[in-house]
Design an enzyme around this catalytic site. Structure first.
Site, PDB file in Angstrom:
ATOM      1  N   CYS A   1       0.850  -1.199   0.000  1.00 39.39           N
ATOM      2  CA  CYS A   1       0.000   0.000   0.000  1.00 39.39           C
ATOM      3  C   CYS A   1       0.883   1.247   0.000  1.00 39.39           C
ATOM      4  O   CYS A   1       1.694   1.444   0.897  1.00 39.39           O
ATOM      5  CB  CYS A   1      -0.912  -0.011   1.220  1.00 39.39           C
ATOM      6  SG  CYS A   1      -1.759   1.558   1.463  1.00 39.39           S
TER       7      CYS A   1
ATOM      8  N   ASN B   1      -2.611  13.803  -6.153  1.00 36.65           N
ATOM      9  CA  ASN B   1      -3.099  12.531  -6.699  1.00 36.65           C
ATOM     10  C   ASN B   1      -2.195  12.129  -7.867  1.00 36.65           C
ATOM     11  O   ASN B   1      -1.878  12.952  -8.727  1.00 36.65           O
ATOM     12  CB  ASN B   1      -4.545  12.712  -7.175  1.00 36.65           C
ATOM     13  CG  ASN B   1      -5.223  11.386  -7.469  1.00 36.65           C
ATOM     14  OD1 ASN B   1      -4.722  10.580  -8.244  1.00 36.65           O
ATOM     15  ND2 ASN B   1      -6.357  11.162  -6.848  1.00 36.65           N
TER      16      ASN B   1
ATOM     17  N   HIS C   1      -2.355   1.185   8.283  1.00 36.56           N
ATOM     18  CA  HIS C   1      -3.285   0.725   7.256  1.00 36.56           C
ATOM     19  C   HIS C   1      -4.698   0.513   7.805  1.00 36.56           C
ATOM     20  O   HIS C   1      -5.228  -0.588   7.788  1.00 36.56           O
ATOM     21  CB  HIS C   1      -2.761  -0.548   6.605  1.00 36.56           C
ATOM     22  CG  HIS C   1      -3.435  -0.852   5.302  1.00 36.56           C
ATOM     23  ND1 HIS C   1      -3.154  -0.164   4.137  1.00 36.56           N
ATOM     24  CD2 HIS C   1      -4.412  -1.740   4.973  1.00 36.56           C
ATOM     25  CE1 HIS C   1      -3.911  -0.630   3.165  1.00 36.56           C
ATOM     26  NE2 HIS C   1      -4.685  -1.579   3.643  1.00 36.56           N
TER      27      HIS C   1
ATOM     28  N   ALA D   1     -13.865   4.161  -4.551  1.00 33.29           N
ATOM     29  CA  ALA D   1     -12.509   4.156  -3.992  1.00 33.29           C
ATOM     30  C   ALA D   1     -11.659   3.169  -4.768  1.00 33.29           C
ATOM     31  O   ALA D   1     -12.126   2.089  -5.125  1.00 33.29           O
ATOM     32  CB  ALA D   1     -12.540   3.772  -2.513  1.00 33.29           C
TER      33      ALA D   1
ATOM     34  N   HIS E   1      -8.532   7.511   3.425  1.00 36.41           N
ATOM     35  CA  HIS E   1      -8.069   8.767   2.833  1.00 36.41           C
ATOM     36  C   HIS E   1      -9.262   9.557   2.331  1.00 36.41           C
ATOM     37  O   HIS E   1     -10.351   9.015   2.161  1.00 36.41           O
ATOM     38  CB  HIS E   1      -7.106   8.500   1.663  1.00 36.41           C
ATOM     39  CG  HIS E   1      -7.740   7.863   0.459  1.00 36.41           C
ATOM     40  ND1 HIS E   1      -8.086   6.536   0.409  1.00 36.41           N
ATOM     41  CD2 HIS E   1      -8.105   8.383  -0.742  1.00 36.41           C
ATOM     42  CE1 HIS E   1      -8.630   6.259  -0.774  1.00 36.41           C
ATOM     43  NE2 HIS E   1      -8.660   7.367  -1.496  1.00 36.41           N
TER      44      HIS E   1
ATOM     45  N   PHE F   1     -34.426   5.565 -14.294  1.00 36.78           N
ATOM     46  CA  PHE F   1     -35.372   6.642 -13.983  1.00 36.78           C
ATOM     47  C   PHE F   1     -34.653   7.820 -13.335  1.00 36.78           C
ATOM     48  O   PHE F   1     -34.862   8.976 -13.702  1.00 36.78           O
ATOM     49  CB  PHE F   1     -36.471   6.102 -13.057  1.00 36.78           C
ATOM     50  CG  PHE F   1     -37.463   7.152 -12.640  1.00 36.78           C
ATOM     51  CD1 PHE F   1     -38.274   7.783 -13.582  1.00 36.78           C
ATOM     52  CD2 PHE F   1     -37.587   7.510 -11.314  1.00 36.78           C
ATOM     53  CE1 PHE F   1     -39.191   8.754 -13.192  1.00 36.78           C
ATOM     54  CE2 PHE F   1     -38.499   8.480 -10.912  1.00 36.78           C
ATOM     55  CZ  PHE F   1     -39.300   9.099 -11.858  1.00 36.78           C
TER      56      PHE F   1
HETATM   57 ZN   LIG Z   1      -1.955   1.384   3.749  1.00 38.52          ZN
END
Ligand SMILES: [Zn+2]
Ligand SMILES: [Zn+2]
Ligand SMILES: [Zn+2]
Length: 339
Positions: free
Chosen positions: A40, A76, A113, A160, A166, A308
């Site tokens: 990560c 980003n 995490h 996500a 985050h 709709f």
């Molecule tokens: Zn992480």
């Protein structure tokens, strides 16, 4: 470079973001959330895998882009809009277009995490809310930028692509249509009644009580009367204020409490649903507005927007907001809970 293109009929701007398709996805399916954080890029120790930080709250002796932070803001890697470039609008036959100039930042809410904001301690949530303010204050200095929208996507159904808790900030050179519609509607009410519709809403909801989820001295969370989605919740400051970035430190303490409670109630009632929250605040170039009142909208992603809704702008909500609010109120009332 992304493009901004305007729909010539309804005036809606669209971001054509060529590079966003390359985004990574670490979801293995909602059922088996990956709690290890292996690989990560948002975990502490992996700072080199992200673009350089634009802001962080850090231990005094820690260097930027290394460990030692509690909340960290980075551009980003796959931005919807880019910082470089000028704003000139061009015609393209019958169409209008402009360069996709803006800021797209990621607020990493914990060095560990965690996959939900509710796993963070309350002081960290308050730091996240304070760094939101810092980023708006900083980016509004740039005269090209008109508005900032803070939002959070939780779960792949909510858009996500990384599960490490985050949120994001997108600053745009135009005012988004949803904010514009709210400001226009609120101004009409103000011109007619001389009061802020959101202040009136807080007053009536506080008296009626049936749609209130939780409240403190400074903030109220409730299910709006015309909720579009099941368990939709709004959080408003009780005192009138149009710009999030003018929030006081003491208010952030209270907002942290209400936001964390609202999210815990939601996770409790709906078993950790995918959701979005969005901070709606007034455009940068306006002074304090007597008719507009900043707020957070929390939207659980339980129903798919179908034909709709897309075709009509009507929403069909199968859960009355009064029932949703009652369930959310009762959610943390079991013995041993920690409101
Ligand atoms: Zn992480
Ligand atoms: Zn107000
Ligand atoms: Zn709103």
């Amino acid at each position: 470079m992304p493009d901004l293109r305007k729909d010539p009929i309804v005036g809606r701007w669209v971001i054509i973001a060529h590079e966003r398709a390359k985004r990574p996805h670490d979801f293995k399916g909602e059922a088996q959330a990956q709690r290890s954080g292996d690989g990560c890029p948002f975990c502490e120790g992996h700072e080199a895998e992200t673009p350089g930080e634009v802001a962080a709250y850090r231990e005094d002796d820690s260097a930027p882009n290394g460990p030692g932070w509690s909340v960290r803001v980075i551009p980003n890697r796959f931005p919807a809009l880019k910082m470089e470039g000028s704003l000139e609008k061009r015609g393209d036959g019958i169409y209008d277009t402009m360069a996709g100039v803006g800021a797209h930042e990621v607020i990493v809410e914990s060095p560990r995490h965690h996959i939900s904001m509710t796993e963070l301690d309350i002081d960290t949530i308050r730091e996240v809310l304070w760094i939101y303010r810092d980023r708006l204050v900083d980016l509004k200095q740039d005269p090209r930028f008109l508005h900032g929208i803070l939002f959070k996507n939780v779960g792949s159904a909510a858009g996500a692509s990384l599960e490490h808790t985050h949120s994001q900030l997108i600053v745009t050179p135009i005012v988004p249509v949803s904010v514009w519609e709210e400001m226009t509607g609120a101004l009409e009410f103000y011109n007619y009644r001389g009061r802020c519709i959101y202040c009136d809403m807080i007053r009536q909801e506080t008296e009626t009580k049936s749609r209130i989820v939780c409240r403190t001295d400074l903030f109220t969370a409730f299910c709006p009367y015309a909720s579009r989605f099941p368990y939709e919740m709004w959080i408003l400051p009780n005192a009138h204020s149009s710009h999030y970035e003018n929030i006081a430190k003491a208010s952030v303490e209270d907002l942290g409490t209400v936001l964390s409670q609202a999210l815990r109630r939601l996770e409790n009632v709906l078993d950790r649903p995918a959701y979005n929250y969005i901070v709606h605040t007034a455009p940068f170039d306006h002074q304090e507005q007597p008719h507009y009142h900043w707020h957070i909208e929390i939207i659980p992603r339980l129903t798919k927007i179908a034909g709709f809704e897309w075709g009509s702008g009507f929403y069909i909500n199968p859960v009355p907001p009064e029932d949703a609010a009652r369930q959310l109120r009762e959610a943390l009332e079991s013995p041993g809970s920690n409101p």
